[in-house]
Design a protein around this motif. Structure first.
Motif, short mmCIF file in Angstrom:
data_model
loop_
_atom_site.label_atom_id
_atom_site.label_comp_id
_atom_site.label_asym_id
_atom_site.label_seq_id
_atom_site.Cartn_x
_atom_site.Cartn_y
_atom_site.Cartn_z
N ILE A 62 -27.94 3.22 -15.39
CA ILE A 62 -28.34 3.11 -13.98
C ILE A 62 -29.71 2.43 -13.93
O ILE A 62 -30.68 2.96 -14.48
CB ILE A 62 -28.42 4.49 -13.30
N LEU A 63 -29.78 1.29 -13.29
CA LEU A 63 -31.05 0.56 -13.19
C LEU A 63 -31.55 0.58 -11.75
O LEU A 63 -30.79 0.29 -10.83
CB LEU A 63 -30.89 -0.89 -13.66
N ILE A 64 -32.82 0.92 -11.59
CA ILE A 64 -33.47 0.89 -10.28
C ILE A 64 -34.24 -0.43 -10.19
O ILE A 64 -35.15 -0.68 -11.00
CB ILE A 64 -34.44 2.07 -10.09
N LEU A 65 -33.88 -1.27 -9.24
CA LEU A 65 -34.47 -2.60 -9.12
C LEU A 65 -35.32 -2.69 -7.85
O LEU A 65 -35.16 -1.90 -6.92
CB LEU A 65 -33.38 -3.66 -9.10
N ILE A 75 -29.29 -0.10 -8.43
CA ILE A 75 -29.74 0.48 -7.16
C ILE A 75 -30.95 -0.31 -6.69
O ILE A 75 -31.87 -0.58 -7.48
CB ILE A 75 -30.09 1.96 -7.34
N TYR A 76 -30.96 -0.69 -5.43
CA TYR A 76 -32.04 -1.55 -4.93
C TYR A 76 -32.22 -1.36 -3.42
O TYR A 76 -31.28 -0.95 -2.71
CB TYR A 76 -31.73 -3.02 -5.24
N PRO A 77 -33.41 -1.64 -2.91
CA PRO A 77 -33.67 -1.46 -1.47
C PRO A 77 -33.03 -2.56 -0.64
O PRO A 77 -32.92 -3.70 -1.07
CB PRO A 77 -35.20 -1.53 -1.38
N ASP A 78 -32.63 -2.18 0.57
CA ASP A 78 -32.06 -3.13 1.52
C ASP A 78 -32.59 -2.75 2.91
O ASP A 78 -32.04 -1.88 3.58
CB ASP A 78 -30.53 -3.07 1.47
N PHE A 79 -33.68 -3.40 3.31
CA PHE A 79 -34.40 -3.01 4.54
C PHE A 79 -34.83 -1.54 4.40
O PHE A 79 -35.52 -1.19 3.46
CB PHE A 79 -33.56 -3.27 5.77
N ASP A 80 -34.38 -0.68 5.28
CA ASP A 80 -34.79 0.72 5.20
C ASP A 80 -33.71 1.59 4.56
O ASP A 80 -33.74 2.82 4.70
CB ASP A 80 -35.15 1.25 6.59
N HIS A 81 -32.77 0.97 3.88
CA HIS A 81 -31.71 1.70 3.19
C HIS A 81 -31.76 1.38 1.70
O HIS A 81 -32.54 0.55 1.25
CB HIS A 81 -30.34 1.32 3.76
N TRP A 82 -30.86 2.04 0.95
CA TRP A 82 -30.74 1.77 -0.49
C TRP A 82 -29.27 1.55 -0.82
O TRP A 82 -28.41 2.31 -0.39
CB TRP A 82 -31.29 2.94 -1.32
N SER A 94 -30.68 9.60 -2.93
CA SER A 94 -29.26 9.79 -2.68
C SER A 94 -28.42 8.74 -3.42
O SER A 94 -27.34 9.05 -3.94
CB SER A 94 -28.97 9.73 -1.18
N ALA A 95 -28.93 7.53 -3.47
CA ALA A 95 -28.23 6.47 -4.19
C ALA A 95 -28.18 6.77 -5.68
O ALA A 95 -27.15 6.58 -6.35
CB ALA A 95 -28.91 5.13 -3.93
N ILE A 96 -29.30 7.26 -6.22
CA ILE A 96 -29.36 7.61 -7.65
C ILE A 96 -28.39 8.77 -7.94
O ILE A 96 -27.66 8.74 -8.94
CB ILE A 96 -30.79 7.99 -8.04
N LYS A 97 -28.39 9.76 -7.08
CA LYS A 97 -27.50 10.91 -7.28
C LYS A 97 -26.04 10.48 -7.25
O LYS A 97 -25.23 10.96 -8.04
CB LYS A 97 -27.77 11.94 -6.18
#
Length: 260
Positions: free
Chosen positions: A183-186, A204-211, A248-251
């Motif tokens: 799992i990579l956090i970008l 997993i990466y940010p998209d505006f105010d979401h992930w 939540s995205a990581i989980k």
């Protein structure tokens, strides 16, 4: 100045894209379109770059100059020229082979009267640009317009393949720096394919105010369809999902791997 010599009359994607490619690599060119009776004036003369006519190095219309790729697919003029000059646009061998397989080879196959299943939209578009009078001024202008179209397309594709090469380099760099490669956090979006090669299962990466959480290997790993916290959207294939928070995205990714 490089003087390009090809056939006149009806044009196809092969000679059009060959001309556009040569314009890109040589910049300053003069294009001469000739009939077969004029070949002797230009053949075997180093002052001219002749292609798709004359039975020379960059023709493919006779037994003497026909060549096939290792996979058996035939070369046309375009494929031969790209094969011998790809380094001039910045491609390495790996990038060239991918570009040839996805973009050049279909055009070559169509020009060699390939199977009906052979598809190249660019071949269809260029063919439609021919005029009723194949030997008038309107036809010559149409050829130049077709070359403009092909040059635009080639510049887009060259830039795309170079960008993909850089993305793969960056993906490898990121993956090698991380202890947890599953799992990579970008910090931003990256295409998933480069990460798949290095064993990453989810990015997993940010998209505006979401992930967002994207599966890189959708044949073997998908985002679970179990209830997930802060879920906004999950694609029905399990290829990606959007969450309100990073945690939540990581989980979700961990649950999809079978981890708590």
């Amino acid at each position: 100045m490089t003087i390009l010599v090809t056939h006149h009359g009806k044009f196809h994607a092969d000679d059009v894209f060959s001309t556009a490619w040569l314009k890109i690599i040589y910049k300053d060119v003069l294009i001469i379109r000739i009939n077969r009776d004029e070949i002797y004036k230009y053949k075997n003369n180093a002052e001219y770059f002749m292609y798709d006519i004359g039975n020379g190095t960059y023709d493919h219309h006779s037994k003497e100059c026909k060549e096939c790729r290792p996979n058996g697919k035939p070369y046309a003029a375009f494929g031969k020229i790209v094969r011998d000059t790809y380094q001039l646009v910045g491609f390495d061998k790996k990038t060239y082979l991918l570009f040839d397989n996805l973009f050049v080879s279909p055009i070559d196959t169509v020009d060699n009267s390939g199977p009906a299943a052979a598809i190249s939209q660019h071949s269809d578009i260029v063919r439609a640009m021919n005029q009723e009078d194949l030997y008038g001024d309107a036809q010559e202008n149409a050829f130049l317009k077709a070359v403009e179209y092909a040059e635009f397309v080639l510049n887009v594709m060259i830039n795309k393949f170079m960008a993909d090469k850089e993305l793969e380099r960056r993906a490898k760099e990121i993956a090698l720096q991380k202890k947890d490669k599953d799992i990579l956090i970008l910090d931003k979006f990256y295409p998933t394919n480069p990460f798949k090669k290095f064993g990453t299962k989810f990015i997993i990466y940010p998209d505006f105010d979401h992930w967002n959480c994207n599966a890189t290997d959708q044949e073997n790993f998908r985002i679970t369809n179990k209830p997930l916290d802060n879920l906004i959207f999950r694609h029905e294939t399990g290829s990606f999902a959007t969450f309100r928070t990073k945690d939540s995205a990581i989980k979700a990714a961990k649950l999809s791997l079978g981890s708590p």
